[in-house]
Write a protein that holds these residues in place. Sequence first.
Motif: not given
Length: 803
Positions: A537-554
């Motif tokens: 998650a950290i790696h792809i968000h650093k590389s693609f801050p606008q395109l990362s597929l992430l998973r959140r838990h509200p």
Amino acid sequence: MQHSNLGLTLRCQGPIQYFSVPIANSPVDKNKNKGPRGAKKHIFESYMTFEEVSHGLKRGELIQGQLRINPKKYHEAFIPSPDDARDIFLDGIVTRNRALNGDIVVVRLLPRDCTGKQHTLQSVSEDDECASESDTQKENIVQTAQKKTDRMPRPRGVVEDQSSDQDELLRKLQNITCTDKGTVVYIVEKKHSRAVTGFLKFLPDKPFAMFSPVDHRVPRINILLADCPQDFISRPVDFAVTLFICRITNWAADSNFAEGQLAKTLGQAGEIEPETEGILIEYEVDFSEFSDEVLNCLPKNLPWTIPAEQMRLRKDLRKECIFTIDPATARDLDDALSCKLLPDGNFEVGVHIADVSYFVGENNALDTIAGQRATSVYMVQKVIPMLPRMLCEELCSLNPLTDRLTFSVIWILTPQGEILTQWFGRSVICSCVKLSYDDAQSMIDAPEKIFTAEELPPSDPEHPIDEIHQAVLNLHSIAKNMRTSRFTAGSLRLDQLKLAFALDKETMMPQGCYIYEYKDSNKLVEEFMLLANTAAAIHIHKSFPQLSLLRRHPPPKAKMADELQELCDQLGINIDLSSAGSLHVSTRNTNADYRKEVLTHMCSKPMQMALYFCSGVLGDEPLFSHYALNVGLYTHFTSPIRRYADLIVHRLLAASLGDLGLSKEDVQKQASHCNDKKTVSKRVQELSSELFFGVYVKDCGPLESKAMVMGVLDQSFDVLVLQYAVQKRVYCKSVPGLKSFHHHKVGKKSELTLVWSSEDPEKAPVEQEIALFTLVEVQLKADGAPMKYSAVLKSTQTLEWEF
């Protein structure tokens, strides 16, 4: 005309407003609703136009959300409020306005008054609906009459009789005088498949038959006799226990019942395969064979070998001691581990994940079907795979003693699990052994033992068994330290009991059942998968801050958490719901095992679901965080064989070294679809387990077990059956030998007093107090209808129980 996408922000962010909007043909405007003399009066409100909805949403006058219908009280439904503090209540079938469970709907709030009353558009109480039941009227009363008039078998009664769900708990805990109520004015997206399982009922002198769905949340459906089986009219009784699939084709505003067509005859109700097929069709799980077009995307030259070009481009790890740890029956092995002690006392630890993206080219037929399925679906007796079995079980599966393509993350870790360095890249591995969780656990339990070749699965002679054993022990030691640090830092885990089955290998019928034990070997694997997912998650968000597929838990719903905290305080339960970490600590400090299980269930109710999302679409980084894991960024990377979201993450990781042909809209659309399919997969898995347990009770029952009360209503109470991890409702009116019962409340604490007739007529009746955490004994026994069973109190006395 329904619009699948309104193309605007569909949830208001400001304060909730209460108002009435005059709409053509709306029950609010009674004169417009009557129509010509003799015309049918609309039961349901006409939908708003697309333009009206768009304006109402922009102004914050309307609210969009996903509809949840209570499976036991199907006249109750909910959607989330914009602030997620509490749910908006839809009271009665009419307010749902023909929307079904799971649909994305737009709701108008009804005028609120704080005296406990609220104006409704068209109030249809349960008593009014069922006031008259003549033969002519039976076909025209609202579906509440199902439970009074329908005596058809309901094979999945296990589902109907489940204990209090989130919606019921919410209503019990809130106990408020001001309630936000609403009514559906528009259906944005019909998420419900409109396919349901059920039974046909013959109606004399009618041109149609009545289809009675198993799921009470779906209305009864009129089926033209011409569409029924050819001999249905002449011998309708023979079809009484035949399970059908019906698809709803229309539901008019002036009818209590929908219209539909039979899609398929499934077979005898109560048999596992027809019931399983019904579940899959109802939840739109694609279990068809893969088409030739899809299969043509697979490698043609078999047996397949790794091309020389790939060997040059990848890190060669084939000589390393790498192994898999999975369930003994697993055939889709998508993750492997390695651990090597370094001279300085630190460890080189690797997580190696099957490189599915190599075999699944973007936008070809194979990619399309994988994206549509989005996840493999695991049932008790079978798996519905996301990918063809050649990939799942062969080319992508990290089978032992076979060269395989992988995506690896390799760290240098201290013995405490602190990361010193990290490397991501494509690799080639050759797993030296396939360990089961039991194999790994036996190594953990006996650190000094010298294992023989006969005690473990076949392994690579280049890596002696004692080398593998030591690697498992080192991973276990590091994982324990990482887990301790994670929970100390504020992570949360709520472990709920899970039922597992022993199946006959030939018939696949349940021979026994047991509570699945979550062992240290499971925790070992989990810890490193969490580490790898967080790193990805950290790696792809650093590389693609606008395109990362992430998973959140509200975080949990605030109002529900507050009400639960108040209830626990009154009961003298030391639970702290102020944060994930404090909740974890307080649940772990509960000494009594049985009470801990009920508390865990209670605490899980305010929790929201974790969701995939595109970072560029959500935008606000504080919303990215994962509540339970207490991390700012998280994703899924470790299971690309069975989850399409992981495959996208692999592509993002690979593209961090090159170009990427994705847009924010592409990623968000697939993220939303993965959310839907994950929810479906989880529900189908639950239904499969309930189906098999129903068969087990019928074949092996009655079953006796201790049970703990986990909720008390005015005429019934819910129990967690401890030996089998099932939740059942005990109805006081159905308890044999019960003379009377009385319900009373003390603050938020709800209690029942059961009065039993004494066996000795000269003695006074025996009273039994039923409250939260009361320990009782129950007997589970089949009810006669297929798959249905009930819980009956075994004795008149509660068990002695010390906290």
